[in-house]
Motif scaffolding. Structure first.
Motif, mmCIF file in Angstrom:
data_model
loop_
_atom_site.group_PDB
_atom_site.id
_atom_site.type_symbol
_atom_site.label_atom_id
_atom_site.label_comp_id
_atom_site.label_asym_id
_atom_site.label_seq_id
_atom_site.Cartn_x
_atom_site.Cartn_y
_atom_site.Cartn_z
ATOM 1 N N MET A 16 37.079 39.303 55.916
ATOM 2 C CA MET A 16 38.514 39.570 55.937
ATOM 3 C C MET A 16 38.949 40.043 57.321
ATOM 4 S SD MET A 16 40.683 42.464 53.839
ATOM 5 C CE MET A 16 39.914 42.049 52.268
ATOM 6 N N ASN A 17 38.138 40.890 57.931
ATOM 7 C CA ASN A 17 38.448 41.382 59.276
ATOM 8 C C ASN A 17 38.531 40.230 60.277
ATOM 9 O OD1 ASN A 17 38.613 43.057 61.613
ATOM 10 N ND2 ASN A 17 36.398 42.945 61.839
ATOM 11 N N LEU A 18 37.569 39.320 60.219
ATOM 12 C CA LEU A 18 37.550 38.169 61.129
ATOM 13 C C LEU A 18 38.771 37.284 60.891
ATOM 14 C CD1 LEU A 18 35.915 36.743 63.333
ATOM 15 C CD2 LEU A 18 34.696 35.513 61.524
ATOM 16 N N LEU A 19 39.098 37.072 59.620
ATOM 17 C CA LEU A 19 40.251 36.242 59.265
ATOM 18 C C LEU A 19 41.546 36.850 59.799
ATOM 19 C CD1 LEU A 19 41.026 33.730 57.412
ATOM 20 C CD2 LEU A 19 41.603 35.442 55.694
ATOM 21 N N VAL A 53 41.731 36.668 63.803
ATOM 22 C CA VAL A 53 42.088 35.336 64.314
ATOM 23 C C VAL A 53 43.547 35.022 64.005
ATOM 24 C CG1 VAL A 53 41.606 32.866 64.123
ATOM 25 C CG2 VAL A 53 39.720 34.505 64.172
ATOM 26 N N ALA A 54 44.016 35.419 62.819
ATOM 27 C CA ALA A 54 45.413 35.189 62.454
ATOM 28 C C ALA A 54 46.357 35.945 63.386
ATOM 29 C CB ALA A 54 45.651 35.613 61.009
ATOM 30 N N LEU A 55 46.021 37.200 63.703
ATOM 31 C CA LEU A 55 46.855 37.978 64.614
ATOM 32 C C LEU A 55 46.891 37.358 66.003
ATOM 33 C CD1 LEU A 55 46.266 41.801 64.016
ATOM 34 C CD2 LEU A 55 48.421 40.559 63.947
ATOM 35 N N LEU A 56 45.734 36.928 66.500
ATOM 36 C CA LEU A 56 45.686 36.297 67.823
ATOM 37 C C LEU A 56 46.513 35.018 67.839
ATOM 38 C CD1 LEU A 56 41.886 36.794 68.618
ATOM 39 C CD2 LEU A 56 43.806 37.934 69.747
ATOM 40 N N GLY A 77 40.929 43.916 67.194
ATOM 41 C CA GLY A 77 39.785 43.948 66.282
ATOM 42 C C GLY A 77 39.551 45.326 65.694
ATOM 43 N N ILE A 78 39.807 46.364 66.468
ATOM 44 C CA ILE A 78 39.661 47.737 65.955
ATOM 45 C C ILE A 78 40.662 47.990 64.833
ATOM 46 C CG2 ILE A 78 39.968 50.173 66.553
ATOM 47 C CD1 ILE A 78 38.853 49.440 69.343
ATOM 48 N N LEU A 79 41.901 47.561 65.037
ATOM 49 C CA LEU A 79 42.941 47.782 64.023
ATOM 50 C C LEU A 79 42.636 47.013 62.738
ATOM 51 C CD1 LEU A 79 46.115 47.569 66.306
ATOM 52 C CD2 LEU A 79 44.922 49.618 65.510
ATOM 53 N N THR A 80 42.231 45.745 62.877
ATOM 54 C CA THR A 80 41.932 44.959 61.670
ATOM 55 C C THR A 80 40.673 45.473 60.976
ATOM 56 O OG1 THR A 80 40.751 43.316 63.025
ATOM 57 C CG2 THR A 80 43.069 42.879 62.527
ATOM 58 N N SER A 81 39.703 45.991 61.728
ATOM 59 C CA SER A 81 38.464 46.480 61.108
ATOM 60 C C SER A 81 38.729 47.743 60.287
ATOM 61 C CB SER A 81 37.397 46.753 62.170
ATOM 62 O OG SER A 81 37.775 47.836 62.996
ATOM 63 N N VAL A 88 38.315 49.950 55.209
ATOM 64 C CA VAL A 88 38.744 51.061 54.364
ATOM 65 C C VAL A 88 39.586 50.562 53.184
ATOM 66 C CG1 VAL A 88 40.038 53.224 54.301
ATOM 67 C CG2 VAL A 88 38.659 52.663 56.305
ATOM 68 N N VAL A 89 40.613 49.782 53.468
ATOM 69 C CA VAL A 89 41.519 49.336 52.406
ATOM 70 C C VAL A 89 40.972 48.107 51.685
ATOM 71 C CG1 VAL A 89 43.869 48.576 51.889
ATOM 72 C CG2 VAL A 89 43.484 50.255 53.701
ATOM 73 N N GLY A 90 40.531 47.119 52.463
ATOM 74 C CA GLY A 90 40.060 45.870 51.855
ATOM 75 C C GLY A 90 38.818 46.047 51.009
#
Length: 625
Positions: A484-487, A490-493, A583-587, A592-594
């Motif tokens: 989920m983090n990787l997804l 990449v979506a944000l970028l 990446g830090i923000l998505t991780s 934690v949430v996901g």
């Protein structure tokens, strides 16, 4: 205890769905395309041009896979490179019948192969840098001596006007190398001139010399003035190049200073190197000249001029309304005297206009010229690539002072804005030459992408195998959170249209390794609670709550380091920092949430829970002290 409210679950589901949608365009790749854009400020791309291109392609038997229009360009998407080259040649012949005086740039490019429904929601792929996409790299040497020579030539004209205004007679002003030399007949006149120049030209050192019977006053630029002129020339050239490269439709070009007198230009995805070099070498400037009214009134003279035989000292032009005129070759004023150019409206006719502001020397020259030529026509000529175009040729009604000049006449609002922009930063402040040219082919870029993708993939696989073997079901949940983090990353970028380079891929792989730390902390906290005798539900709840503080502290410190790289870094370092910070923000969100949402989905519905699958838990035996 381990259940999320519906809105939290909905947030996770929506985030994953949007992440998938905006990641999807990156898997479609790119296909060849032809891009058409204007190379003249007074010529625009419009729907009529689009219709001509469609007719041209149909006549040539070329079926495009897509045709896209925007205010700056028309892009034609094609099936393969052979069709791309054929389409470019056909379009070039149709819209630029005279290659020496082209109105449009027809360049080879690449476009995303994403379906239209993804484009309609603005789901676009990430931009790829030069090392991944291929393209061209130029190193340009700025002629700093040329910038000084240009300034001295301009100052020479100012000195002639200044001497005339102050009624100081001189024997001529000439440039000898980087020195302006003024000749005088007597010492008293030279002393008067020295006093005037000291007050009005503070950037020069003045030295008295003698050449036979002539008394000389030599003016050389002060070292600080030379540095200031050269720095301005470099910045002006960078601004001009940025404006010019926009015509190529290059995504995220790199234009930056290297050293004291060089500029690096990187154009990812550009296939047509010749077209890129042509765009880089373009200049544009403004010239004000007087119209030869007498010759322009003679039909025979105009006819001969149209056939290529203009009278001596004149150039042949055609106004926008189709009327021919002859303009004197002598340039009264150039765009170098401009301090500003802004689009606006004529106060009397309310037509779009460009308002120019001249410097003090330009204002004096313009005032003198208009006073001496009342009732005559003055031509405003825009010169690009050695080709001049008369924007307007008004009649001088009265003397114009104050340094404010207006250009108007058959212009649209968009054209007025474009002309103003072109005049503000349209000419090179100093000559440049390409000292290094390097082409990175798409095949090399594709190889870099493959290696970067494989490194990320195998890193993910290695982490997944370890986590599942060590934490069993909780390890599988951690791997899902990592995916989920990787997804989301990449979506944000893609959504931000960031540029991915090889350092960016390195940051992506690093982010995966760092992101799993949060899940390891959570899993170990849950194990610790279980060892201390907590029930599974209580252990899960306490594990997430108590690991949150540690996760936040660790990620904030890394985010501070990434922000420092982002603020103070440039080029590849900045690209690395962008991916790292996002990446830090998505991780944090995914770990934690996901992952908590997934754990709640598996175990939250069970009221009585005896054990959970989180791997072997070591417990102290009774005999252990």
């Amino acid at each position: 205890m381990n259940r999320y409210p519906w809105w939290k679950n909905a947030t996770v589901i929506i985030a994953v769905a949007l992440g998938f949608l905006y990641t999807l365009p990156n898997f479609f790749g790119e296909v060849p395309a032809v891009q058409v854009s204007s190379v003249k400020a007074t010529v625009k791309v419009d729907q009529r041009l689009q219709g001509r291109i469609e007719e041209t392609l149909a006549a040539a038997g070329i079926q495009p896979t897509g045709l896209f229009f925007d205010p700056n360009s028309i892009r034609v998407r094609l099936a393969d490179t052979d069709t791309q080259l054929k389409a470019r040649d056909a379009i070039e012949r149709a819209i630029n019948p005279d290659p020496a005086d082209a109105s449009y740039s027809v360049a080879l490019n690449l476009l995303s192969a994403s379906p239209d429904w993804l484009r309609s929601i603005n789901a676009l792929p990430m931009y790829l840098g030069l090392d991944l996409r291929g393209g061209v790299h130029f190193l340009l040497q700025v002629d700093m001596r040329g910038a000084l020579v240009k300034r001295l030539d301009s100052t020479g004209a100012d000195l002639r006007t200044l001497m005339r205004d102050k009624n100081i007679r001189h024997g001529g002003i000439a440039r000898e190398g980087l020195t302006l030399v003024v000749r005088f007949r007597d010492a008293e006149t030279r002393d008067r001139a020295r006093l005037v120049l000291t007050e009005n030209q503070t950037d020069f050192n003045l030295v008295e010399r003698q050449d036979g019977p002539d008394l000389l006053l030599a003016a050389t630029l002060k070292p600080e003035a030379q540095r200031r002129i050269q720095e301005f020339a470099l910045k002006q050239n960078i601004t001009t190049l940025s404006n010019r490269i926009n015509e190529l439709g290059v995504a995220e070009p790199v234009i930056q200073q290297q050293g004291a007198d060089r500029i690096v230009v990187q154009l990812p995805g550009v296939q047509d190197t010749a077209k890129a070099k042509d765009i880089l070498g373009r200049t544009a400037t403004l010239e004000i000249r007087m119209v030869d009214d007498e010759a322009s009134a003679n039909p025979a003279t105009l006819q001969a001029a149209a056939a290529g035989n203009p009278p001596p000292g004149a150039d042949y032009y055609v106004e926008r309304d189709g009327r021919a005129l002859l303009v004197k070759k002598q340039v009264v004023l150039t765009g170098e005297r401009l301090t500003d150019a802004q689009a606006g409206f004529d106060s009397q006719t309310q037509e779009p206009a460009v308002h120019l502001t001249l410097d003090s020397a330009g204002a004096r020259i313009f005032k003198d010229v208009t006073r001496e030529n009342v009732g005559k026509r003055m031509a405003i000529v825009l010169v690009e690539k050695g080709k001049g175009e008369v924007v307007t040729a008004p009649v001088i009604r009265t003397e114009i002072g104050g340094g404010r000049v207006q250009i108007s006449g058959r212009m649209t609002t968009t054209e007025a804005n474009d002309v103003a922009l072109l005049l503000r930063a349209g000419s090179l402040a100093a000559p440049m030459e390409i000292v290094e040219e390097r082409t990175i082919g798409p095949s090399l870029g594709a190889d870099n992408i493959e290696k970067g993708f494989n490194s990320t993939l195998w890193g993910f696989v290695a982490i997944a195998v370890f986590m599942i073997a060590y934490y069993l079901l909780f390890g599988l949940i951690s791997v899902a959170a990592l995916a989920m983090n990787l997804l989301l990353l990449v979506a944000l970028l893609s959504l931000l249209q960031a540029t991915m380079t090889l350092p960016g891929i390195a940051a992506l792989a690093l982010t995966l390794g760092m992101a799993i730390d949060a899940n390891v902390l959570i899993n170990e906290r849950i194990r610790e609670e279980l060892r201390n005798g907590a029930t599974p539900h209580a252990a899960i709840d306490a594990g997430y709550e108590r690991a949150w503080g540690t996760i936040l502290d660790a990620n904030i410190t890394t985010l501070i380091a990434g922000a420092a790289l982002l603020i103070f870094g440039s080029g590849p370092v900045r690209g690395f920092a962008v991916v790292l910070c996002l990446g830090i923000l998505t991780s944090i969100f995914s770990a934690v949430v996901g992952s908590r949402a997934l754990v709640n989905a598996v175990y939250g519905g069970r009221r009585k829970l005896d054990k959970i699958s989180i791997g072997q838990i070591w417990k102290p035996t009774a005999g252990t002290k």
